[in-house]
Design an enzyme around this catalytic site. Structure first.
Site, PDB file in Angstrom:
ATOM      1  CE1 TYR A   1      36.022  40.974  43.329  1.00 55.45           C
ATOM      2  CE2 TYR A   1      36.894  41.897  45.115  1.00 55.45           C
ATOM      3  CZ  TYR A   1      36.054  41.597  44.587  1.00 55.45           C
ATOM      4  OH  TYR A   1      34.175  41.858  45.707  1.00 55.45           O
ATOM      5  CD  GLU A   2      40.040  36.769  44.262  1.00 58.44           C
ATOM      6  OE1 GLU A   2      40.655  36.084  44.137  1.00 58.44           O
ATOM      7  OE2 GLU A   2      39.551  37.390  45.308  1.00 58.44           O
ATOM      8  N   GLY A   3      42.329  38.186  39.918  1.00 60.56           N
ATOM      9  CA  GLY A   3      42.361  38.268  38.538  1.00 60.56           C
ATOM     10  C   GLY A   3      41.440  38.989  37.503  1.00 60.56           C
TER      11      GLY A   3
END
Length: 593
Positions: free
Chosen positions: A441-443
């Site tokens: 997550y978050e890229g």
């Protein structure tokens, strides 16, 4: 059972001896009253909260999980709301927040210590305040004065919490595909409609209100990412005085069933004509949201740092107590039926890998937080600019490198336990499950790699990278004449030179074939991670050499030597792989896989 012990001695070493944070504060008027004694008091009290309140809820929160009770109602695990009230009541949410909005105004390089300890103690719980800090930063930077006055004091006090709503069922990283709509209203508000998925802390019972920051499209928006706007969509619409009004048209449809972080309510949220208010300019939502996303990416790196630390502590305790076999060099505990497994070389390899990545990662993360402080409030414009460049360059690295290492290290901790690690009884398998999401997550870490190589290095012809390289070169020049530093300085200098050459090679190849960037990016980011890690381990070794008569510094020196002997050599394979090109990756037709 293992217990989390905040590593205060090593934290103080990094803050005071390595980074000189108290001296840095004296150079910044906003922090001029912050000294070493105050910093130590804060982290000691914070450590107590993490060890005594959060850590005991970690396993029970994982086993109980969050519960969806229908009609959008979500309950967090037992003890979570009470822990939040204790946390907010002690003022912890306001630690690094602007005093204008009720904050304590401490440096981010102090706040990141609390982040590490909280994530060691309970990553799932820590995600609730973690995202709220990102929402605060976004509104502080891009909100109107009216929005800041209404929302920021409530977020600062912990009375309200925040979320970040980006992902939709058909699009994750490619936000240009999102379909959520925002219809303008006569009163200046908007009606937001659409579905968002994977929303951490999307619904819960910790606070009376939740402030959602939502990406959506205006009716006349251009296609792609240039047509995305950002909106505040609160769970309850507040009046101008902050009192709560009607329930808004946003509701949790369900909780995602996840591999780990069960104590965090990861929700599917349905927005049905929900009232929202534009943040920043129309169709400029991504630049505004990136303030929150960049803060979150550093935060995710620190999540894995925390998991590495607590898993290492557990594995070390077990290795010192578990009796299994005899040392190859002869019995080390002749009064016992077997030796503790810490006598075995490969167990030591696993433990030292965790220790080296934990302590090196701590130095990296804390230094990057120091760059954030410089970029925001340092009185010298050139210092601010240089710090901004370091943040831009190394944010994807701290996210990807620390999370890759964190998952590897929690796996090593499980391996130290053997079969006992694979069962739930000992608790170490939870660290493996919880840390796995951090690479996604978050890229995803591949996205971080593409951002680093494609945007942060090649786009400015390596200008930012050269600034970090100048730090390395200055250290090498200053310490290169010391014979006892050669084992640390020489490999650092060599890696810097090789990365400089590699960057030029990839840039030249990418001009002919853009696929070369994607082919090299993951290996390239890991090389930069090792360059940073080598730099900080060399600096820490320099300090330890002059104090090696003390056990703490002898251990630091031994760990530095392990890093350069056992972990640094990965760079040779990474260099070869990064140079291998896109040909072997792209030659196979999809139907032939």
């Amino acid at each position: 059972m293992p217990q989390y012990q905040p590593p205060l001695r090593d934290i103080r070493f990094v803050l005071h001896e390595l980074l000189g944070v108290d001296q840095e504060c004296r150079a910044i008027p906003a922090y001029s009253e912050v000294d070493a004694e105050l910093i130590d008091q804060v982290i000691e009290e914070g450590g107590k909260f993490c060890a005594e309140v959060l850590y005991p809820l970690n396993r029970s929160g994982d086993e109980e999980g969050c519960r969806y009770q229908g009609d959008g109602v979500v309950r967090t695990p037992a003890g979570f709301p009470e822990a939040w009230q204790q946390f907010a009541g002690a003022g912890w949410p306001s630690l690094t927040v602007d005093p204008v909005y009720g904050g304590q105004g401490l440096p981010k390089c102090v706040g990141i210590v609390m982040d590490e300890m909280m994530n060691s103690a309970n990553q799932a719980w820590t995600m609730y305040p973690g995202l709220t800090h990102g929402a605060y930063e976004c509104l502080h930077a891009h909100g109107t004065e009216e929005q800041r006055k209404l929302y920021l004091p409530k977020l600062t006090s912990g009375q309200w919490l925040g979320t970040m709503c980006l992902t939709e069922p058909h699009c994750g990283t490619d936000l240009g595909l999102l379909r959520a709509r925002a219809e303008p209203q006569a009163d200046g508000s908007y009606r937001i409609s659409g579905t968002k998925i994977f929303i951490s802390s999307g619904e819960h019972d910790l606070t009376e209100n939740i402030v959602h920051l939502v990406l959506a499209r205006l009716p006349d928006a251009p296609e792609g990412t240039k047509g995305v706007s950002l909106f505040i969509v609160p769970k309850f619409v507040p009046a101008a005085d902050g009192s709560l009004g009607e329930r808004n048209g946003v509701k949790a449809a369900r909780i995602e069933e996840k591999m780990g972080i069960h104590g965090n309510a990861t929700c599917v949220l349905d927005f049905e004509q929900a009232s929202g208010w534009l943040v920043g300019e129309p169709n400029r939502g991504l630049p505004a949201m990136f303030v929150m996303m960049n803060a979150a990416r550093i935060g995710v790196g620190v999540q894995s740092l925390g998991q590495t630390v607590v898993a290492y502590q557990s594995a070390l305790e077990y290795a010192c107590e578990r009796l299994q076999g005899r040392s190859l060099g002869g019995p080390k505990a002749p009064d016992k039926p077997a030796d503790p497994i810490i006598v075995h070389p490969d167990v030591r390899r696993m433990l030292l890998t965790q220790k080296a990545y934990a302590e090196g990662g701590r130095a990296f993360a804390y230094w990057l937080a120091l760059m954030a402080d410089r970029s925001l409030v340092h009185p010298d414009a050139q210092v601010r600019s240089d710090a901004e460049d370091m943040l831009a360059l190394l944010t994807p690295v701290v996210k990807a490198f620390l999370t890759d290492n964190g998952f590897a290290c929690t796996n090593l901790a499980l391996q130290v336990y053997g079969g006992h690690g694979y069962i739930r009884e000992w608790g170490v398998e939870q660290h493996v499950r919880d840390s796995r999401i951090n690479m996604i997550y978050e890229g995803t870490n591949t996205i971080q790699s593409l951002d680093l190589l494609g945007r942060k290095v090649l786009q400015d012809n390596g200008a930012k990278l050269r600034k970090f390289g100048a730090l390395v070169a200055a250290f090498v020049e200053a310490e290169g004449t010391r014979e006892d530093m050669a084992e640390f300085v020489n490999p650092l200098a060599e890696l810097g030179q090789k990365i400089e050459k590699l960057s030029l090679e990839i840039g030249m190849k990418a001009m002919q074939d853009p696929e070369e960037v994607g082919a090299a990016a993951v290996d390239y980011l890991r090389l930069i991670g090792h360059l940073v890690m080598s730099y900080f381990w060399a600096r820490m070794a320099r300090i330890a050499l002059d104090k090696a008569e003390e056990p703490f510094y002898r251990a630091k020196l031994a760990t530095a030597r392990f890093y350069f002997a056992r972990l640094y050599p990965e760079t040779a394979a990474l260099l070869q792989s990064a140079r291998s090109g896109a040909g072997t990756l792209m030659a196979l037709e999809p139907e032939s896989f």
